[in-house]
Each structure stands twice: as C-alpha cells, then as structure tokens.
Design an enzyme around this catalytic site. Structure first.
Site, short mmCIF file in Angstrom:
data_model
loop_
_atom_site.label_atom_id
_atom_site.label_comp_id
_atom_site.label_asym_id
_atom_site.label_seq_id
_atom_site.Cartn_x
_atom_site.Cartn_y
_atom_site.Cartn_z
N GLY A 49 0.84 -1.18 0.00
CA GLY A 49 0.00 0.00 0.00
C GLY A 49 0.88 1.23 0.00
O GLY A 49 2.04 1.18 0.43
N GLN A 54 2.90 9.95 1.46
CA GLN A 54 4.21 9.28 1.48
C GLN A 54 5.09 9.65 0.30
O GLN A 54 6.29 9.35 0.30
CB GLN A 54 4.02 7.75 1.52
CG GLN A 54 3.40 7.26 2.82
CD GLN A 54 3.31 5.75 2.83
OE1 GLN A 54 2.33 5.19 2.34
NE2 GLN A 54 4.33 5.09 3.36
N CYS A 98 5.95 -0.09 7.38
CA CYS A 98 5.57 1.10 6.61
C CYS A 98 6.77 1.55 5.79
O CYS A 98 7.88 1.63 6.31
CB CYS A 98 5.13 2.22 7.57
SG CYS A 98 4.61 3.73 6.72
N LEU A 99 6.53 1.86 4.53
CA LEU A 99 7.63 2.29 3.65
C LEU A 99 8.25 3.60 4.15
O LEU A 99 9.39 3.91 3.81
CB LEU A 99 7.13 2.46 2.22
CG LEU A 99 6.72 1.16 1.51
CD1 LEU A 99 6.07 1.48 0.16
CD2 LEU A 99 7.92 0.24 1.31
N HIS A 140 -4.47 1.24 7.58
CA HIS A 140 -3.11 1.80 7.67
C HIS A 140 -2.97 2.98 6.70
O HIS A 140 -2.47 4.05 7.07
CB HIS A 140 -2.10 0.69 7.36
CG HIS A 140 -0.67 1.12 7.33
ND1 HIS A 140 0.27 0.66 8.22
CD2 HIS A 140 -0.01 1.97 6.49
CE1 HIS A 140 1.44 1.22 7.95
NE2 HIS A 140 1.30 2.02 6.90
N GLU A 141 -3.41 2.77 5.45
CA GLU A 141 -3.26 3.83 4.45
C GLU A 141 -4.16 5.01 4.77
O GLU A 141 -3.77 6.17 4.59
CB GLU A 141 -3.55 3.30 3.04
CG GLU A 141 -2.67 2.14 2.60
CD GLU A 141 -1.18 2.37 2.79
OE1 GLU A 141 -0.73 3.55 2.75
OE2 GLU A 141 -0.46 1.39 3.03
N HIS A 144 -2.66 7.35 7.10
CA HIS A 144 -1.69 8.28 6.51
C HIS A 144 -2.37 9.59 6.06
O HIS A 144 -1.75 10.65 6.07
CB HIS A 144 -1.01 7.65 5.29
CG HIS A 144 0.17 6.77 5.63
ND1 HIS A 144 1.26 7.23 6.32
CD2 HIS A 144 0.42 5.47 5.36
CE1 HIS A 144 2.14 6.24 6.46
NE2 HIS A 144 1.66 5.15 5.89
NI NI Z 1 2.61 3.29 5.80
#
Ligand code: NI
Length: 182
Positions: A49, A54, A98-99, A140-141, A144
């Site tokens: 995701g 991000q 998480c990226l 999660h997304e 963000h």
């Molecule tokens: Ni993330």
C-alpha cells in the site's frame, strides 16, 4: 511512469491531515500520472500500500495491491477521498510495517472489517466491504491521510523489532503476513 521518492518519518507531510482530491484535479492528466507513479513506486518498493502523503502529496488518495499468486493476493485498488466505517467487533492485532518507517515491524490493533465509501481513479463513487489483511492495509493507508502512523496505533511498543530480528525471532512461528511494508 516513474518511481517516486518516498518520504520518511520526520517529514512534516506525514503528520499533516491531507486534503480531499478536488473533482477538477481528477479529470486532469497530472492526476492520472500521479496514480500510475504511485502504483509503480509501491511495486518497486515491494509494498502492499502507498498513500499520497508518502510521496509528498497532501491529498486523500492511496493505492494498495498484494500481488499473487497466493491466498492473500488482492487486486489493485485506487482509493480516493475515502470514508471508512468499521464493523463492530474486537480489534485484531497483527504485524505492520511502513515504507516511510523503513525496517521496523510492530503489532498493531485494527478492525477486522470496514466498509469503504470512496471514488475510484476516474472519480466514480464506489462502496465495498473489506476484511482481514485488506482491511488492515486500508486502515493503515487511511491513517496516513490523517497524519497518523502505525506507531501511534500500537498498544505496546515492546513488540517493535527491526526487520532482520523480527524475521529471525518472530516470523518463524507467526506466519508471513505483513512481511511487506504498507
Ligand atoms: Ni505506511
């Protein structure tokens, strides 16, 4: 298409509430390119995701996909201006990464299932229910978009682990879920 730079924890865009994507913007070529680039970036980084903040864009937009084959494969979704409604039930804890927080894994409680009202990449409204791992990715997304990171959701920071240590000491007995960061 292009692989975009992913911003990391500490960049203020990750802590700012994102703005709805304007309808006028969704009709433009720049928006289509952004979506394509986010998909390519997510795939290039091995994530499941990726939210617009991000990549430094303060818009309420995220993409998700779990590539197959496998029982957890999830087709690509582009989610614009979402509204989430959790279904009642006990929260479920599972591992997340998480990226934007590279190399860390932690146990995060999430709703098992949520209803999603959102626009697709063409601006068409859609409504659907997601559960399990897909519901976890969606929550999660969506976090963000509100400036919330998975660390904020953890009940106990003692489960935090670096990827190598997590893989060595936790994964052996806990399955492969969330091996890929969100
Ligand atoms: Ni993330």
């Amino acid at each position: 298409m292009a692989v975009l730079e992913i911003v990391r924890m500490g960049h203020p865009v990750l802590r700012a509430p994102a703005a709805p994507v304007p309808a006028s913007a969704m009709r433009g070529a720049a928006f289509a390119r952004l979506v394509d680039d986010m998909v390519e970036t997510m795939r290039a980084e091995g994530g499941v995701g990726l939210a617009a903040p991000q990549v430094g864009i303060g818009w309420r937009l995220f993409v998700l996909e779990v590539s197959g084959p496998g029982p957890e494969a999830i087709p690509l979704r582009v989610v614009v201006n979402p509204e989430l409604t959790p279904e009642p039930g006990e929260p479920v804890e599972d591992w997340e990464g998480c990226l934007s927080i590279p190399d860390l894994r932690g146990l995060v409680p999430r709703h098992h299932a949520v209803r999603v009202r959102a626009l697709d990449r063409h601006g068409a409204p859609s409504e659907y229910r997601v559960e399990g791992f897909e519901a976890r990715i969606v929550q999660h997304e969506n976090d963000h978009l509100d400036g919330v990171l998975f660390l904020d959701r953890m009940r106990d920071l003692r489960s935090l682990a670096f990827y190598d240590e997590w893989h060595r000491y936790v994964l052996g007995s806990a399955g492969s879920r969330a091996e890929r960061p969100e």
